[in-house]
Design an enzyme around this catalytic site. Structure first.
Site, PDB file in Angstrom:
ATOM      1  CG  ASN A   9      -1.518   1.322   0.840  1.00 58.79           C
ATOM      2  OD1 ASN A   9      -2.119   1.745   0.213  1.00 58.79           O
ATOM      3  ND2 ASN A   9      -2.526   1.228   2.651  1.00 58.79           N
ATOM      4  CD1 TRP A  10       3.756   0.710  -3.399  1.00 57.40           C
ATOM      5  CD2 TRP A  10       3.752   2.130  -4.838  1.00 57.40           C
ATOM      6  NE1 TRP A  10       4.385   0.409  -4.167  1.00 57.40           N
ATOM      7  CE2 TRP A  10       4.378   0.969  -5.676  1.00 57.40           C
ATOM      8  CE3 TRP A  10       3.824   2.995  -6.006  1.00 57.40           C
ATOM      9  CZ2 TRP A  10       4.670   0.732  -6.485  1.00 57.40           C
ATOM     10  CZ3 TRP A  10       3.456   2.976  -7.288  1.00 57.40           C
ATOM     11  CH2 TRP A  10       4.230   1.142  -6.996  1.00 57.40           C
ATOM     12  CE  LYS A  11      -0.268   2.986   4.606  1.00 52.94           C
ATOM     13  NZ  LYS A  11      -0.184   3.269   6.187  1.00 52.94           N
ATOM     14  CG  HIS A  96      -6.159   1.337   4.771  1.00 50.10           C
ATOM     15  ND1 HIS A  96      -4.791   2.932   6.113  1.00 50.10           N
ATOM     16  CD2 HIS A  96      -5.179   0.780   5.500  1.00 50.10           C
ATOM     17  CE1 HIS A  96      -3.891   2.469   6.681  1.00 50.10           C
ATOM     18  NE2 HIS A  96      -4.026   0.685   5.849  1.00 50.10           N
ATOM     19  CD  GLU A  98      -2.909   5.407   7.049  1.00 47.84           C
ATOM     20  OE1 GLU A  98      -2.778   5.600   5.328  1.00 47.84           O
ATOM     21  OE2 GLU A  98      -1.956   4.729   7.196  1.00 47.84           O
ATOM     22  CD  GLU A 168      -3.215  -2.534   7.532  1.00 45.27           C
ATOM     23  OE1 GLU A 168      -2.173  -2.660   7.498  1.00 45.27           O
ATOM     24  OE2 GLU A 168      -3.984  -1.259   7.364  1.00 45.27           O
ATOM     25  N   GLY A 174       2.527   2.863  10.577  1.00 41.08           N
ATOM     26  CA  GLY A 174       3.555   3.561  10.379  1.00 41.08           C
ATOM     27  C   GLY A 174       4.541   3.936  12.256  1.00 41.08           C
ATOM     28  CB  SER A 213       5.959  -1.555  12.350  1.00 39.05           C
ATOM     29  OG  SER A 213       5.319   0.092  11.949  1.00 39.05           O
ATOM     30  N   GLY A 234       2.645  -0.658   4.412  1.00 40.01           N
ATOM     31  CA  GLY A 234       3.120   0.101   4.263  1.00 40.01           C
ATOM     32  C   GLY A 234       4.901   0.796   4.492  1.00 40.01           C
ATOM     33  N   GLY A 235       5.217   1.137   4.841  1.00 37.55           N
ATOM     34  CA  GLY A 235       6.538   2.101   4.389  1.00 37.55           C
ATOM     35  C   GLY A 235       6.976   1.433   3.630  1.00 37.55           C
TER      36      GLY A 235
HETATM   37  P1  13P Z   1       3.179   0.830   7.438  1.00 43.58           P
HETATM   38  O1  13P Z   1       4.054  -0.327   7.195  1.00 43.58           O
HETATM   39  O2  13P Z   1       4.256   1.608   7.471  1.00 43.58           O
HETATM   40  O3  13P Z   1       3.163   0.443   9.064  1.00 43.58           O
HETATM   41  O4  13P Z   1       1.555   1.151   7.254  1.00 43.58           O
HETATM   42  C1  13P Z   1       1.234   0.024   7.277  1.00 43.58           C
HETATM   43  C2  13P Z   1      -0.423  -0.356   6.512  1.00 43.58           C
HETATM   44  O5  13P Z   1      -1.472   0.835   6.907  1.00 43.58           O
HETATM   45  C3  13P Z   1      -0.649  -0.570   5.676  1.00 43.58           C
HETATM   46  O6  13P Z   1      -1.855  -0.368   4.741  1.00 43.58           O
END
Ligand code: 13P
Length: 252
Positions: A9-11, A96, A98, A168, A174, A213, A234-235
């Protein structure tokens, strides 16, 4: 045998050209990882067409991070499920944390988005997870149960066969703080039980991904757990090398 999935997930990260480079990097290194791992990348909407082109000829699949709750029409700024499907997406991330937190997505909205996804042949990656207060109050089981009952329980048996769940925990996203492998297993097994209460044996086939993470250093331990079928990253999905190294975490 459940699918093993590593989804990125590149956000809201990378410019289009950077996204293409990232996708090319994943394609270039893919051969180093077991072909048993299904890789998915979910770039921003603006990059989908270009990234689809970069993925051509590889087995890496494309997903979007969201879709509209309506099919089409006067919804300024929205992107329909039919549009992302037309660009080559096979998956769409829905629910998600977010989006729930910053854009007020409720179960009512998500039910409509899920319908749009299925109507356009997309497989939803439906996210669930508790925040820190809920975890500390011991309410995490109830929170994910409600998130599943209010949305996933509305699916038909056919639709349920094309579903990926991502657990998640919001406190791990994050933050660098990962759920332990045991914590992940405990709640993944619980999620599967809740799914089985509605869908019976089909629950054993539903991939449940861990997100929060997740990185090369902890992926193998988490993925080794019985009910963890991969990760939503994510990251660490923003570097091809790290994303691929997470795929190498599959040892089962
Ligand atoms: P991180 O891997 O950056 O913690 O993000 C997880 C995430 O929200 C993937 O959708």
């Amino acid at each position: 045998m459940r699918k093993k999935i590593v989804a990125g997930n590149w956000k809201m990260n990378t410019l289009p050209a950077e996204g293409v480079e990232l996708a090319k990097g994943v394609v270039a290194g893919r051969g180093e990882v077991c072909s048993c791992v299904n890789f998915i990348v979910c770039p921003p909407f603006t990059h989908l067409a270009m990234v689809a082109e970069a993925l051509k000829g590889s087995d890496i699949e494309l997903g979007a991070q969201n879709c509209a709750a309506e099919a089409k029409g006067a919804y300024t700024g929205e992107v329909a499920a039919s549009m992302i499907a037309a660009l080559g997406c096979k998956y769409v991330i829905l629910g998600h944390s977010e989006r729930r937190q910053y854009y007020g997505e409720t179960s009512a909205t998500l039910n409509k988005k899920m319908e749009q996804a299925y109507a356009n042949g997309l497989t939803p990656i439906y996210c669930v997870g508790e925040n820190l207060d809920e975890r500390e109050a011991g309410k995490h089981f109830d929170v994910v149960k409600a998130q599943i009952e209010e949305v996933v329980y509305n699916l038909s048996e056919e639709q349920f066969k094309n579903l990926v769940i991502a657990y998640e925990p919001v406190w791990a996203i994050g933050t660098g703080k990962t759920a332990t492998a045991d914590q992940a297993q405990e709640i993944h097994a619980y999620i599967r039980k809740v799914l089985a209460e509605k869908f019976g044996a089909a629950a054993a086939e539903c991939p449940i991904l861990y997100g929060g993470s997740c990185k090369p250093a902890n992926a193998a331990e988490i993925f080794a757990k019985e009910d963890v079928d991969g990760g939503l990253i994510g990251g660490a999905a923003l570097k091809a090398e790290d994303f691929l190294a997470i795929g190498k975490g599959f040892q089962k």
